[in-house]
Design an enzyme around this catalytic site. Structure first.
Site, mmCIF file in Angstrom:
data_model
loop_
_atom_site.group_PDB
_atom_site.id
_atom_site.type_symbol
_atom_site.label_atom_id
_atom_site.label_comp_id
_atom_site.label_asym_id
_atom_site.label_seq_id
_atom_site.Cartn_x
_atom_site.Cartn_y
_atom_site.Cartn_z
ATOM 1 N N HIS A 237 0.820 -1.204 0.000
ATOM 2 C CA HIS A 237 0.000 0.000 0.000
ATOM 3 C C HIS A 237 0.862 1.266 0.000
ATOM 4 C CE1 HIS A 237 -3.320 2.619 -0.059
ATOM 5 N NE2 HIS A 237 -2.641 3.334 0.816
ATOM 6 N N TYR A 241 1.582 5.367 -2.425
ATOM 7 C CA TYR A 241 1.789 6.770 -2.035
ATOM 8 C C TYR A 241 3.195 7.230 -2.372
ATOM 9 C CZ TYR A 241 -2.739 6.461 -0.014
ATOM 10 O OH TYR A 241 -4.083 6.284 0.122
ATOM 11 N N HIS A 388 -9.428 0.789 -11.241
ATOM 12 C CA HIS A 388 -9.046 1.730 -10.172
ATOM 13 C C HIS A 388 -7.606 2.204 -10.350
ATOM 14 C CE1 HIS A 388 -8.015 3.200 -6.167
ATOM 15 N NE2 HIS A 388 -7.149 2.220 -6.017
ATOM 16 N N PHE A 389 -6.692 1.259 -10.560
ATOM 17 C CA PHE A 389 -5.314 1.748 -10.511
ATOM 18 C C PHE A 389 -4.842 2.371 -11.822
ATOM 19 C CE2 PHE A 389 -4.169 -2.949 -10.791
ATOM 20 C CZ PHE A 389 -3.545 -2.910 -12.028
ATOM 21 N N HIS A 390 -5.619 2.204 -12.893
ATOM 22 C CA HIS A 390 -5.243 2.980 -14.078
ATOM 23 C C HIS A 390 -5.660 4.450 -13.946
ATOM 24 C CE1 HIS A 390 -4.245 -0.904 -15.877
ATOM 25 N NE2 HIS A 390 -3.453 -0.184 -16.660
ATOM 26 N N ARG A 451 -9.640 -10.216 -13.147
ATOM 27 C CA ARG A 451 -8.415 -9.569 -13.583
ATOM 28 C C ARG A 451 -7.367 -10.642 -13.828
ATOM 29 N NH1 ARG A 451 -5.402 -6.885 -8.254
ATOM 30 N NH2 ARG A 451 -3.797 -6.491 -9.807
ATOM 31 N N ARG A 452 -6.225 -10.279 -14.379
ATOM 32 C CA ARG A 452 -5.057 -11.133 -14.502
ATOM 33 C C ARG A 452 -5.338 -12.470 -15.187
ATOM 34 N NH1 ARG A 452 -1.888 -10.032 -8.756
ATOM 35 N NH2 ARG A 452 -0.648 -8.377 -9.657
HETATM 36 FE FE1 HAS Z 1 -5.696 1.958 -4.427
HETATM 37 C C1 HAS Z 1 -5.830 -1.465 -4.961
HETATM 38 C C2 HAS Z 1 -7.834 1.663 -1.793
HETATM 39 C C3 HAS Z 1 -5.420 5.339 -3.799
HETATM 40 C C4 HAS Z 1 -3.027 2.118 -6.576
HETATM 41 N N1 HAS Z 1 -4.649 0.594 -5.576
HETATM 42 C C5 HAS Z 1 -4.888 -0.756 -5.660
HETATM 43 C C6 HAS Z 1 -3.956 -1.343 -6.582
HETATM 44 C C7 HAS Z 1 -3.141 -0.328 -7.014
HETATM 45 C C8 HAS Z 1 -3.589 0.879 -6.371
HETATM 46 C C9 HAS Z 1 -1.964 -0.451 -7.977
HETATM 47 O O1 HAS Z 1 -8.872 -0.577 0.025
HETATM 48 C C10 HAS Z 1 -3.926 -2.811 -7.006
HETATM 49 C C11 HAS Z 1 -2.908 -3.628 -6.283
HETATM 50 C C12 HAS Z 1 -2.960 -5.041 -6.795
HETATM 51 O O2 HAS Z 1 -2.317 -5.313 -7.814
HETATM 52 O O3 HAS Z 1 -3.680 -5.863 -6.227
HETATM 53 N N2 HAS Z 1 -6.522 3.249 -3.082
HETATM 54 C C13 HAS Z 1 -7.395 2.940 -2.110
HETATM 55 C C14 HAS Z 1 -7.797 4.143 -1.397
HETATM 56 C C15 HAS Z 1 -7.107 5.185 -1.976
HETATM 57 C C16 HAS Z 1 -6.296 4.603 -3.025
HETATM 58 C C17 HAS Z 1 -8.755 4.233 -0.268
HETATM 59 N N3 HAS Z 1 -4.476 3.435 -5.072
HETATM 60 C C18 HAS Z 1 -4.514 4.754 -4.674
HETATM 61 C C19 HAS Z 1 -3.459 5.483 -5.314
HETATM 62 C C20 HAS Z 1 -2.780 4.568 -6.097
HETATM 63 C C21 HAS Z 1 -3.428 3.290 -5.934
HETATM 64 C C22 HAS Z 1 -3.191 6.945 -5.100
HETATM 65 C C23 HAS Z 1 -1.597 4.740 -6.976
HETATM 66 C C24 HAS Z 1 -0.957 5.842 -7.163
HETATM 67 N N4 HAS Z 1 -6.680 0.403 -3.569
HETATM 68 C C25 HAS Z 1 -7.442 0.497 -2.454
HETATM 69 C C26 HAS Z 1 -7.848 -0.857 -2.034
HETATM 70 C C27 HAS Z 1 -7.281 -1.753 -2.937
HETATM 71 C C28 HAS Z 1 -6.544 -0.924 -3.871
HETATM 72 C C29 HAS Z 1 -8.675 -1.253 -0.899
HETATM 73 C C30 HAS Z 1 -7.394 -3.286 -2.943
HETATM 74 C C31 HAS Z 1 -8.447 -3.726 -3.891
HETATM 75 C C32 HAS Z 1 -8.473 -5.237 -3.992
HETATM 76 O O4 HAS Z 1 -9.452 -5.816 -3.547
HETATM 77 O O5 HAS Z 1 -7.526 -5.834 -4.521
HETATM 78 C C33 HAS Z 1 -7.152 6.630 -1.539
HETATM 79 O O6 HAS Z 1 -5.857 7.100 -1.266
HETATM 80 C C34 HAS Z 1 -7.812 7.534 -2.527
HETATM 81 C C35 HAS Z 1 -7.997 8.937 -1.995
HETATM 82 C C36 HAS Z 1 -8.303 9.907 -3.091
HETATM 83 C C37 HAS Z 1 -9.270 10.808 -3.094
HETATM 84 C C38 HAS Z 1 -9.430 11.734 -4.278
HETATM 85 C C39 HAS Z 1 -9.139 13.186 -3.957
HETATM 86 C C40 HAS Z 1 -9.140 14.009 -5.194
HETATM 87 C C41 HAS Z 1 -8.130 14.805 -5.607
HETATM 88 C C42 HAS Z 1 -8.260 15.491 -6.943
HETATM 89 C C43 HAS Z 1 -8.055 16.977 -6.889
HETATM 90 C C44 HAS Z 1 -8.288 17.614 -8.231
HETATM 91 C C45 HAS Z 1 -7.397 18.388 -8.889
HETATM 92 C C46 HAS Z 1 -7.693 18.890 -10.253
HETATM 93 C C47 HAS Z 1 -6.083 18.734 -8.344
HETATM 94 C C48 HAS Z 1 -10.220 10.941 -1.960
HETATM 95 C C49 HAS Z 1 -6.918 15.024 -4.799
HETATM 96 C C50 HAS Z 1 -8.909 19.677 -10.318
HETATM 97 C C51 HAS Z 1 -9.080 20.147 -11.701
HETATM 98 C C52 HAS Z 1 -9.914 21.127 -12.042
HETATM 99 C C53 HAS Z 1 -10.025 21.494 -13.447
HETATM 100 C C54 HAS Z 1 -10.737 21.851 -11.050
HETATM 101 CU CU CU Z 2 -3.868 0.010 -0.843
#
Ligand code: HAS
Ligand code: CU
Length: 576
Positions: A237, A241, A388-390, A451-452
């Protein structure tokens, strides 16, 4: 080609710190090479598993998939972020790294490690060669790779540890000269990210060095799959980050400038990075909700921590969007949302980062769904997870890295960005391609597509019966994959094209404006690295200590025995 400073040129980083610029260019070059090959593998996979076009035998699917995952998720991202961190430290502390030899050493170690792992993976295409590594980018047992793969990984990680030492050393020397100053924001972010990285890579280092290498060498006969998976996800995990925090560094410090404004709040940005250090590691069990042998209470604890971990990203959404809005209003923007029109959407660096942020809002949302223990059972191991991760690593991170390249590459090479039109189209093409592909993946996952696997259809079982639009899903994934490959090709053309031209006056202003609310407004404790590290270690001990203890008792001390009933009751039964 002239290498002297060109008259009238805006200060190029290259001229001020030629050796550092050279190192960063090399790190980026490796990163982009991995991006090219890894991206090509992605296209092969997308076309293969959708059945649109198959030019590899299905047995090679896992070789391609492992190459895709390792090259993109580990090599592209980590080489790039090492470049960004090196630039951040030197540019924000305004001093070169302490020793070029030391810097070159860690770059060489990381490169050697990646080459070893890469060779082992690619050997999977050649039938006769006895070494191979079709173990996917998560590489935990029971799949086994040749020792050369694991040794390569170990070297790669050691290289990143040395890189961190390089940055810390530069910071400590700076602090010696500036005892009463807060570290600049970029430096603070690099240091916090590295503390998190040191803490979390301990898990994978123990797994690789004490178990996987001896196991692949035949020195030990068995390993406990549950313990291995737990050590992996302890790191697995936080590694996400490790990719995201450099993207946040870019969003906090460079994006506001590109939007014509200034960062809203420096102290808030520091708090976000503190929260990441403290909360990133004690959540790894959210990847193991389906694993037997881990007490439910500890899974529940990981879920709660994960929900708290949403906070730094939600704070980021607020701060970064507020900074963009400030810029847009300064440029004449008005209204609740019409200010969005006053952002520089035709600037490739800006557009890439803003679109990456937008997509991350959706990726963060699917992360929340993953994190819910009960909902996770529905999506785990389905195509939803790659969906999700793409959006997260594949867009929030990758597209931000491409965007910052458009801004930084001219400063590193001293050359004007070439093929601007291609650069302007590129982020939009990525956005459209990824919208198609990842949306279809999420929907396919909900329909139960695993997947996979090269053959997502089961024998005598048609997904069409379950989900009428499967044909549409297939095409969206294939078309999305093609658009993404096109976009990636445009990016590489711009980068290589810029690198190859002669030096000319560049048009990038590398100075970053100060935040509206500066570091002096933060409480002093914010910069106390030791305090946050101690809290992080305590939380990790609470979340992982008891379950690891039982796992080790059950598995390691009695290898080969049937699993013993675990001594730990679910958390709510032991707590008063
Ligand atoms: Fe995830 C699985 C939960 C974030 C990557 N995640 C994965 C896997 C990858 C991955 C690679 O709880 C697969 C691993 C594998 O091969 O099995 N993930 C989360 C949660 C977050 C999260 C709660 N993941 C990420 C990030 C990744 C990433 C970041 C890569 C960089 N994920 C999971 C969970 C799994 C999981 C389970 C397991 C699933 C399973 O069953 O296998 C949180 O950190 C997300 C928080 C994000 C937000 C969004 C905030 C919005 C923002 C945008 C601001 C906008 C801007 C632009 C700046 C709350 C910051 C505005 C533009 C204008 C024009 C106004
Ligand atoms: Cu995770």
């Amino acid at each position: 080609m002239s290498t002297e400073r060109i008259e009238g040129e805006l200060g190029a980083f290259r001229d001020e710190y030629p050796q550092t610029a050279n190192v960063v260019r090399k790190l980026f070059a490796v990163s982009f090479a991995a991006l090219g090959v890894g991206g090509l593998f992605g296209l092969i996979q997308a076309l293969h598993r959708t059945g649109v076009f198959r030019f590899i035998p299905s047995k090679d699917y896992y070789t391609v998939l492992t190459g895709h995952g390792v090259l993109l998720a580990l090599v592209f991202t980590i080489f790039f972020l090492c470049g960004i961190f090196t630039w951040s430290i030197v540019d924000s502390l305004e001093r070169p790294l302490e020793s070029v030899t030391f810097t070159k050493t860690w770059v060489a170690i990381m490169s050697a490690g990646s080459t070893m792992a890469g060779v082992a993976i690619l050997a999977g295409f050649v039938g006769e060669i006895p070494f191979q590594a079709d173990v996917l980018f998560t590489f935990y047992p029971p799949l086994q790779a040749h020792p050369i793969f694991y040794i390569g990984l170990a070297l790669f990680i050691i290289g990143t540890w040395l890189a961190g030492i390089d940055w810390f050393r530069t910071y400590w020397n700076w602090r010696g000269d500036n005892p009463n100053k807060s570290p600049p924001l970029r430096t603070f972010m690099v240091l916090m990210t590295m503390l998190m990285w040191y803490l979390s890579t301990l898990g994978v280092a123990v797994e690789v060095v004490f178990f996987l290498i001896p196991w692949s060498l035949g020195l030990i006969q068995t390993v406990d799959p549950l313990l291995m998976r737990t050590l992996f996800w302890y790191f697995g995990h936080p590694v996400v980050y490790f990719w995201l925090m450099p993207a946040y560094l870019i969003w906090y410090t460079i994006l506001p400038k590109l939007a014509g404004g200034r960062l809203f709040s420096d102290p808030l940005a520091r708090i976000v990075f503190v929260l990441f250090l403290v909360l990133s590691t004690p959540v790894g069990f959210h990847h193991q909700y389906m694993d037997p042998g881990i007490p439910e209470g500890f899974k529940f604890l990981a879920m709660s921590n994960t929900m708290f971990l949403l906070l730094p990203s939600l704070l980021t959404a607020f701060t970064v969007v507020a900074s963009m809005e400030y810029g847009a209003r300064k440029n004449g923007g008005t209204g609740y949302l019409s200010w969005l029109r006053n952002l520089p959407w035709g600037e490739p660096a800006f557009a890439a980062m803003a679109l990456a942020g937008l997509m991350f809002a959706a990726g963060g949302f699917s992360g929340m769904v993953n994190a819910g223990m009960n909902v996770n059972y529905l999506v785990h191991n389905t195509l939803w997870v790659p969906g999700h991760f793409h959006l997260t690593v594949g867009t929030a991170v990758a597209l931000t890295f491409m965007g910052v390249t458009y801004w930084l590459w001219p400063q590193l090479t001293g050359k004007r960005l070439q093929h601007r039109t291609l650069a302007t189209i590129q982020p939009y093409l990525w956005f459209v391609g990824m919208t198609l592909m990842s949306n279809a993946m999420h929907r396919g996952g909900l329909a139960g597509i695993p997947r996979r696997t090269a053959e997502p259809q089961y024998e005598n079982f048609e997904f069409e019966a379950l989900f009428g639009t499967i044909g549409e899903i297939r095409w969206q994934i294939a078309l999305g994959g093609i658009l993404l490959t096109l976009s990636l090709t445009l990016f590489l053309i711009v980068v290589v094209g810029t690198w190859l031209v002669d030096r000319s006056a560049i048009a990038v202003d590398g100075d970053l404006p100060p935040a509206l609310s500066g570091p002096e407004e933060a409480p002093k404790a914010i910069n106390n690295l030791r305090l946050w590290l101690v809290i992080a270690v305590v939380l990790v001990a609470l979340a992982y200590g008891p379950p690891l203890y039982t796992m080790i008792q059950d598995g390691l001390f009695y290898p080969g025995q049937p699993p013993q009933p675990t001594a730990l009751e679910p958390l709510w039964e032991v707590l008063p």
